[in-house]
Design an enzyme around this catalytic site. Structure first.
Site, mmCIF file in Angstrom:
data_model
loop_
_atom_site.group_PDB
_atom_site.id
_atom_site.type_symbol
_atom_site.label_atom_id
_atom_site.label_comp_id
_atom_site.label_asym_id
_atom_site.label_seq_id
_atom_site.Cartn_x
_atom_site.Cartn_y
_atom_site.Cartn_z
ATOM 1 C CB CYS A 1 -0.465 2.435 4.098
ATOM 2 S SG CYS A 1 -2.015 1.879 3.426
ATOM 3 C CG ASP A 2 3.351 1.004 4.260
ATOM 4 O OD1 ASP A 2 2.900 1.464 5.318
ATOM 5 O OD2 ASP A 2 3.161 -0.174 3.890
ATOM 6 C CB CYS B 1 -0.915 -0.031 1.222
ATOM 7 S SG CYS B 1 -1.845 1.489 1.411
#
Ligand SMILES: Cc1cc2nc3c(=O)[nH]c(=O)nc-3n(C[C@H](O)[C@H](O)[C@H](O)COP(=O)(O)OP(=O)(O)OC[C@H]3O[C@@H](n4cnc5c(N)ncnc54)[C@H](O)[C@@H]3O)c2cc1C
Length: 301
Positions: free
Chosen positions: A134-135, A131
């Site tokens: 997200c990261d 993701c």
């Protein structure tokens, strides 16, 4: 407490179903194990959801969630592990508790596919990610590889390009397999190196990702991060024996989102609809809720 409708999954399909069911004045519970908004909460730009020329996934997810919440839909953070049916009451068995309803809508979406190569599992959280939104921020000014050939891989590369020092794409095919992007995408990817006809053989490093080894050209690429975007799969193993699944694990539905169990409906990516997009998730969410309402009304007659 006996709910009218329990919806499992708070992605666009589940949240739309919740909005429709709550506006019909029903007691509605949404069970979600992860992020409210589902996959949409984790994606970058969305350009094909009608009503918005261009919107960030996170903002769209928040809007879906706020609309349901404002109407009075109840939410619980829990993970469904089984589905039972006794005397017309459906039991949604979850890790923390069991919830009961007259009808159930399964809007479970899908999860990332894994590469299944050496090093992948070991480096999850220390270089391997599924993701980018997200990261991605953890890889500011670093070198990353995106593994995949489709729209999601391209979206991931375009997103990471604005954060990372360098981005490359590793595609197992001799070309990218794009459905949703415009022809000018290659222009937008001009500073992204693409390794075509290449498979990741292994991901190596000491304590974190350092190198990706490719099979085809016997090449290794020095990177700090590997973003795996090779498609999605349903997480429905626990439903085997309760509702009919197709050979890939998607919940078999008809055009009105009925499953093989009366009173249980499925919508969005987890169902057998072919086009898995936000617009089809929301539209099938609305259909599933309407059918669940009809089912409850018929049972009451
Ligand atoms: C990188 C990327 C980019 C994309 N870009 C676009 C785009 O530009 N336009 C577009 O239309 N679509 C896009 N999509 C696809 C779109 O996000 C999905 O089609 C859509 O989110 C499907 O909605 P859904 O509600 O069916 O499932 P999901 O969004 O997957 O939501 C399902 C929810 O169910 C929850 N859940 C699953 N199992 C359980 C359980 N057992 N118990 C409790 N909760 C559970 C999950 O945690 C999740 O929150 C993209 C997808 C990705 C990955």
């Amino acid at each position: 407490m006996l709910y009218d409708i329990i919806i499992v999954g708070a992605g666009p399909a589940g949240l739309t179903a919740a909005i429709y069911a709550k506006r019909a004045n029903k007691e509605v519970l949404v069970v979600e194990r992860g992020l409210y908004g589902g996959q949409v909460a984790t994606i970058g730009e969305v350009e094909n959801y009608p009503g918005f020329l261009n919107i960030q996934g996170g903002e769209l997810a928040d809007t879906f969630y706020s609309q349901a919440k404002k109407l009075g839909v109840k939410f619980v953070h829990d993970s469904m592990v089984d589905l039972k049916n006794s005397n017309l009451i459906k039991q949604v068995v979850c890790k923390k508790s069991t919830y009961e309803a007259k009808a159930v809508i399964l809007a479970l979406g899908s999860m990332s596919r894994e590469l299944n190569v050496e090093g992948e599992k070991r480096f999850i959280g220390s270089g391997v990610s599924y993701c980018a939104t997200c990261d991605g921020a953890f890889f500011k000014d670093k070198d990353v590889a995106v593994v995949g050939s489709g729209d999601s891989a391209v979206a991931t590369a375009l997103y990471l390009k604005n954060i990372c020092k360098s981005v490359c794409i590793i595609s197992k095919y001799p070309e990218l397999k794009l459905k949703a992007y415009q022809p000018n995408v290659l222009q937008r990817l001009k500073d992204v190196k693409i390794y075509y006809s290449s498979n990741v053989q292994s991901i190596v490093g000491e304590t974190k990702v350092e190198t990706v080894i490719l099979d085809s050209q016997k090449e290794s690429i020095k990177v700090d991060g590997v973003f795996v975007t090779i498609g999605r799969k349903p997480d429905t193993e626990f439903l085997k024996g309760s509702v009919e699944l197709d050979k890939f694990g998607y919940i078999q539905t008809d055009a009105l989102c009925h499953t093989s169990m009366p009173g249980v409906f499925a919508c969005g990516d987890v169902s057998t609809i072919k086009l898995k997009q936000i617009v089809t998730a929301t539209s099938t969410g609305a259909i599933a809720a309407t059918e669940a309402l009809n089912y409850i009304a018929e049972q009451a007659e």
